[in-house]
Design a protein around this motif. Structure first.
Motif, PDB file in Angstrom:
ATOM      1  N   SER A 602       7.347  16.107 -25.769  1.00  0.00           N
ATOM      2  CA  SER A 602       6.946  15.875 -24.371  1.00  0.00           C
ATOM      3  C   SER A 602       6.098  14.541 -24.228  1.00  0.00           C
ATOM      4  N   GLU A 603       6.569  13.643 -23.343  1.00  0.00           N
ATOM      5  CA  GLU A 603       5.710  12.310 -23.335  1.00  0.00           C
ATOM      6  C   GLU A 603       4.789  12.329 -22.503  1.00  0.00           C
ATOM      7  N   GLN A 604       3.490  12.354 -22.596  1.00  0.00           N
ATOM      8  CA  GLN A 604       2.406  12.432 -21.606  1.00  0.00           C
ATOM      9  C   GLN A 604       1.433  11.359 -22.102  1.00  0.00           C
ATOM     10  N   LEU A 622       4.617  25.320 -22.973  1.00  0.00           N
ATOM     11  CA  LEU A 622       4.783  26.592 -22.636  1.00  0.00           C
ATOM     12  C   LEU A 622       6.494  26.937 -23.263  1.00  0.00           C
ATOM     13  N   ASN A 623       7.314  25.752 -23.343  1.00  0.00           N
ATOM     14  CA  ASN A 623       8.727  26.124 -23.712  1.00  0.00           C
ATOM     15  C   ASN A 623       8.920  25.489 -25.047  1.00  0.00           C
ATOM     16  N   GLY A 624       7.866  25.340 -25.954  1.00  0.00           N
ATOM     17  CA  GLY A 624       7.658  24.918 -27.248  1.00  0.00           C
ATOM     18  C   GLY A 624       7.988  23.630 -27.641  1.00  0.00           C
ATOM     19  N   ALA A 625       7.678  22.880 -26.694  1.00  0.00           N
ATOM     20  CA  ALA A 625       7.882  21.079 -27.014  1.00  0.00           C
ATOM     21  C   ALA A 625       6.307  20.845 -27.544  1.00  0.00           C
ATOM     22  N   VAL A 626       6.300  19.891 -28.413  1.00  0.00           N
ATOM     23  CA  VAL A 626       5.237  19.344 -29.024  1.00  0.00           C
ATOM     24  C   VAL A 626       4.719  17.891 -28.100  1.00  0.00           C
ATOM     25  N   LYS A 741       4.396  24.398 -35.336  1.00  0.00           N
ATOM     26  CA  LYS A 741       3.836  23.695 -33.986  1.00  0.00           C
ATOM     27  C   LYS A 741       4.449  24.189 -32.868  1.00  0.00           C
ATOM     28  N   MET A 742       5.618  24.389 -32.886  1.00  0.00           N
ATOM     29  CA  MET A 742       6.254  24.984 -31.598  1.00  0.00           C
ATOM     30  C   MET A 742       5.493  26.107 -31.201  1.00  0.00           C
ATOM     31  N   LEU A 743       5.305  26.964 -32.105  1.00  0.00           N
ATOM     32  CA  LEU A 743       4.756  28.369 -31.690  1.00  0.00           C
ATOM     33  C   LEU A 743       3.463  28.313 -31.455  1.00  0.00           C
ATOM     34  N   VAL A 744       2.679  27.475 -32.015  1.00  0.00           N
ATOM     35  CA  VAL A 744       1.223  27.499 -31.527  1.00  0.00           C
ATOM     36  C   VAL A 744       1.160  26.940 -30.134  1.00  0.00           C
ATOM     37  N   ASN A 745       1.977  25.879 -30.009  1.00  0.00           N
ATOM     38  CA  ASN A 745       1.992  25.486 -28.509  1.00  0.00           C
ATOM     39  C   ASN A 745       2.502  26.657 -27.437  1.00  0.00           C
ATOM     40  N   ILE A 746       3.334  27.481 -27.634  1.00  0.00           N
ATOM     41  CA  ILE A 746       3.628  28.623 -26.950  1.00  0.00           C
ATOM     42  C   ILE A 746       2.477  29.473 -26.798  1.00  0.00           C
ATOM     43  N   ALA A 747       2.099  29.677 -27.867  1.00  0.00           N
ATOM     44  CA  ALA A 747       0.984  30.918 -27.740  1.00  0.00           C
ATOM     45  C   ALA A 747      -0.424  30.518 -27.176  1.00  0.00           C
TER      46      ALA A 747
END
Ligand code: 26V
Length: 768
Positions: A602-604, A622-626, A741-747
């Motif tokens: 995800s480009e921010q 929320l959708n599992g992007a880093v 990393k995906m999991l932590v972002n969602i969590a």
């Protein structure tokens, strides 16, 4: 919702299949099974409307009016079915007839009522107000063509009117009309309701006002129309071209029209409830969404003085206790200041009140910088909001700090207690349940239903950080979403994508401060590397979506560059196995719903200090992007929640950037001179290859801008951006670690639920 209403709703739901059959019979004279998809769609809209109309919004002694020029609401059918709790039931009924509800949902047109972040936030707030059962209403305008529709032609953006209103839209005509006076000229406003269902509970009404005398035939070609024909054009387009006086005047007409309707609605409800006008703040709270509805302050004061016999001082005190102001941007060009002579021309009746407000400021404070009317007779809308509101908030922690320390410092010193932060949020109904049903079901299976209403419960997902089965399933869902997106993009844009590549996505309004041009320079760098034989381990897909304001030339140039690069890269047989680029046409909420679940990176990448918050960043997480981002807006909060391991941060920090502006010591050309990598990428913009596919004037102007001005400091961060982005791509290959990393972002995304944001607004500001 009252017991009676909820009983009525339950009965309707119980007989849903019969309801649908009856409606099909009545509307089309045949059973559901024999209806076309379009007819089924119409049946569903009708039945959904029935369900919505038996649901009453939460009544309360005290109500919040969220006034906003924009509500970027998104398609409503599926969202309403989900929130009304009938999605599964309807899906199953249609399945019996061999129909796919998701496909039918695609027939829904998206209301074109907003530009970007500010409007989408307002819509997430409607969902949360309904869900939390708060007494609140949205107040806005019923834009006929809203924001333009984007079309690409010759690798440039073209604009067309977005015709979205039709018999099936969720807009309901009401009998309420108000007279709005522009001096002695009178127009009539009619109120339309759009009812937003909350999740598993109440509803929230949006009151959208339209000009009765509006004339769609005024629009001749594209989006051009006579800007001076206010009696016919006022609610045609959102933010018309404001590069000339007629455009600016039209904007003030629109702003007063909105403000006057909102003020009259509030007074009408006060009257109907027979409330004492002296107790206005105990019954009405007004949230002013950026400065666009600011005229509601002098308008309410005027009504109290001229129609309810209040003294002006009493009226000012009351209205200040009613109103609160949210700031959504620190960009100087977006802080509205209107020449007094414009206001005099549009709403002369407000001029004495604005002067009175300014006089009181002058008496109380010496500092000329806090005046409402400056020495050039310009009216500073934000200044009026701050002096005459009881709360001023920013939309992310860093943003609020910058407002206090820099942009609004003089005001913060006067009113330290008024300032507060309300970090933005997103509704998990649309941005998880609706757009990523597979992930939603899996999370429900794993964690139970608790997180549906209490998003922080997503944190329980952290227990599975080392569970291979869970990690694999998350990756499998992501893969599935990528395949679906690739199919959609192939059909829609004619570009074939490789779902096994890394999906790197930047979707947001096109603006220099958001730095899509920096991403483009990275892409050029990668392209040149691949040409030289340095290929990435895994192919990369770069996806963009963005509309640019029609009068914003450099933004158009950046779109052009991206489309030119798309042409070059995707057709280069030596390169296109390793990378592809696609800029999707007419990016909107519905497109976002497809892109976000399929994103890996995800480009921010805004210039630190410039992005007030961002909300796309939250949806991706929320959708599992880093996230690959700068320490800007809500990225800062995302970073502290997920930790260094689960985000890619680069770039100069806000305080360093602010110091560069202050000292005027950033010289982009120095960066160009000192770095071969930068030089090579920047020069490619006007290389023979690009000029062959593109427009020389646009490409030259863009390169010159980067070299001679670069106001948003692209070259300052470019080298570090390349380094960190390359690291992210390398890390993507450490598959287990990446899945973690995906999991932590969602969590950790639970904090960004708009339910939390709205609870905070209510606790600290509205106190309903
Ligand atoms: C202002 C103007 C003024 C000049 C004419 C065109 C125009 C268009 C829009 C605006 C206001 C834009 C403000 C906005 O959308 N801000 C965004 O708000 C989001 C929600 O708070 C936030 O996440 C974004 O960072 C912020 O850019």
């Amino acid at each position: 919702m009252s017991k009676h209403a909820s009983l009525q709703r339950d009965i309707l739901i119980l007989n849903l299949e019969q309801q649908l059959e009856n409606a099909a019979k009545k509307q089309f004279g045949k059973p559901l099974a024999r209806c076309t998809d379009k007819q089924i769609y119409q049946v569903l809209v009708g039945v959904t409307n029935d369900l919505l109309s038996v649901s009453e919004p939460c009544a309360g002694e005290k109500k919040v009016y969220y006034i906003s020029m924009e509500f970027l609401i998104g398609r409503l059918l599926i969202n309403n079915l989900i929130n009304l709790g009938v999605y599964e039931k309807v899906r199953a009924i249609l399945e019996k007839h061999g129909r796919d509800l998701a496909e039918i949902g695609e027939l829904d047109t998206e209301p074109s009522l907003g530009n970007g972040g500010l409007g989408r936030l307002a819509s997430c707030f409607m969902d949360s107000i309904a869900t939390l059962g708060l007494a609140g209403e949205g107040v806005g305008l019923a834009w006929h063509f809203g924001l333009f529709k984007q079309i690409f032609k010759n690798r440039e953006q073209r604009t067309a009117k977005d015709v979205w209103m039709n018999a099936d839209s969720f807009l309901r005509r009401t009998d309420t009309t108000f007279d709005v006076f522009f001096g002695k000229k009178k127009v009539t406003a009619r109120m339309y309701d759009m009812v937003i269902a909350g999740y598993d509970s109440g509803v929230c009404k949006m009151r959208l006002f339209d000009l009765e005398s509006v004339d769609e035939s005024l629009v001749k070609r594209g989006i051009t129309f006579d800007k001076t024909a206010v009696k016919k054009n006022l609610t045609l387009f959102l933010y018309p071209d404001d590069s000339d006086e007629a455009g600016n005047l039209l904007r003030i007409y629109q702003e007063y029209f909105l403000s006057s309707c909102a003020a009259q609605l509030i007074m009408q409800q006060m009257r109907e409830q027979q409330y004492d006008y002296h107790k206005l703040p105990e019954h009405a709270q007004v949230q002013i969404n950026d400065t666009h509805p600011s005229l509601v302050i002098p308008e309410l004061i005027r009504i109290l003085v001229e129609h309810k016999a209040f003294s002006i001082d009493e009226a000012i005190d009351l209205v200040s206790d009613v109103c609160s102001y949210t700031n959504h941007t620190i960009l100087a060009e977006a802080l509205e200041t209107w020449p007094m002579r414009y206001i005099k021309k549009v709403v002369p009746q407000l001029v004495p009140y604005i002067r009175a407000l300014d006089e009181r400021v002058r008496i109380r404070f010496d500092n000329p910088k806090v005046r409402i009317i400056d020495s050039k007779q310009r009216v500073h809308m934000a200044h009026m909001d701050i002096h005459y509101s009881h709360s001023v908030n920013g939309v992310a922690a860093l943003h609020t700090e910058i407002l206090k320390k820099t942009e609004l410092r003089d005001f913060y010193e006067l009113y330290p207690k008024k300032f507060n932060n309300k970090t933005n949020g997103i509704t998990f109904r649309r941005w998880l349940m609706l757009c990523n049903p597979e992930l939603f079901s899996y999370l429900t299976e794993l964690l139970g239903k608790g997180f549906h209403k209490n998003a922080t419960k997503l944190k329980k997902l952290l227990d599975y950080e080392n569970d291979k089965k869970v990690l694999d399933r998350l990756a499998q869902i992501k893969q599935h979403n990528k395949v679906k997106l690739a199919e959609y993009i192939e059909e829609k844009e004619g570009v074939a994508l490789n779902p096994d590549s890394v999906f790197d996505i930047q979707i947001k309004r096109m603006h220099e401060y958001k730095r899509q041009q920096m991403n483009a320079l990275y892409i050029i760098h990668k392209y040149l590397e691949i040409r030289r034989g340095k290929t990435p381990k895994r192919p990369i897909t770069f996806i963009f979506g963005a509309k640019a304001a029609p009068a914003y030339v450099i933004a158009q140039d950046i779109i052009h560059l991206l489309l030119v690069l798309q042409e070059i890269i995707n057709n280069d047989p030596k390169v296109n196995k390793h990378m592809k680029l696609v800029m999707v046409e007419n990016y909107n909420v519905s497109y976002a719903e497809k892109l976000i679940p399929a994103c890996d990176i995800s480009e921010q990448i805004s210039l630190a200090s410039k992005e007030a918050s961002g909300t796309g960043n939250m949806k991706f997480m929320l959708n599992g992007a880093v996230t690959l981002g700068t320490e800007d807006g809500a990225n800062v909060e995302i970073h502290s929640l997920v930790g260094d391991e689960n985000i890619y941060i680069f770039g100069k920090r806000a305080d360093e950037v602010i110091a560069h502006y202050k000292n005027a010591d950033y010289v982009s050309r120095d960066f160009y001179r000192n770095s071969k990598v930068i030089r090579e990428a920047v020069d490619f913009i006007t290389s023979a290859k690009c000029l062959k596919a593109g427009n020389k004037k646009r490409l030259t102007r863009l390169r010159d801008e980067l070299l001679n001005k670069d106001w948003f400091m692209t070259l300052l961060d470019l080298e570090e951006y390349i380094r960190v982005k390359d690291k992210a791509f390398r890390d993507y290959e450490k598959r287990t670690a990446w899945k973690q990393k995906m999991l932590v972002n969602i969590a950790e995304a639970g904090y960004f639920s708009s339910d939390r944001t709205i609870r905070d607004y209510n606790r600290d500001i509205w106190r309903l």
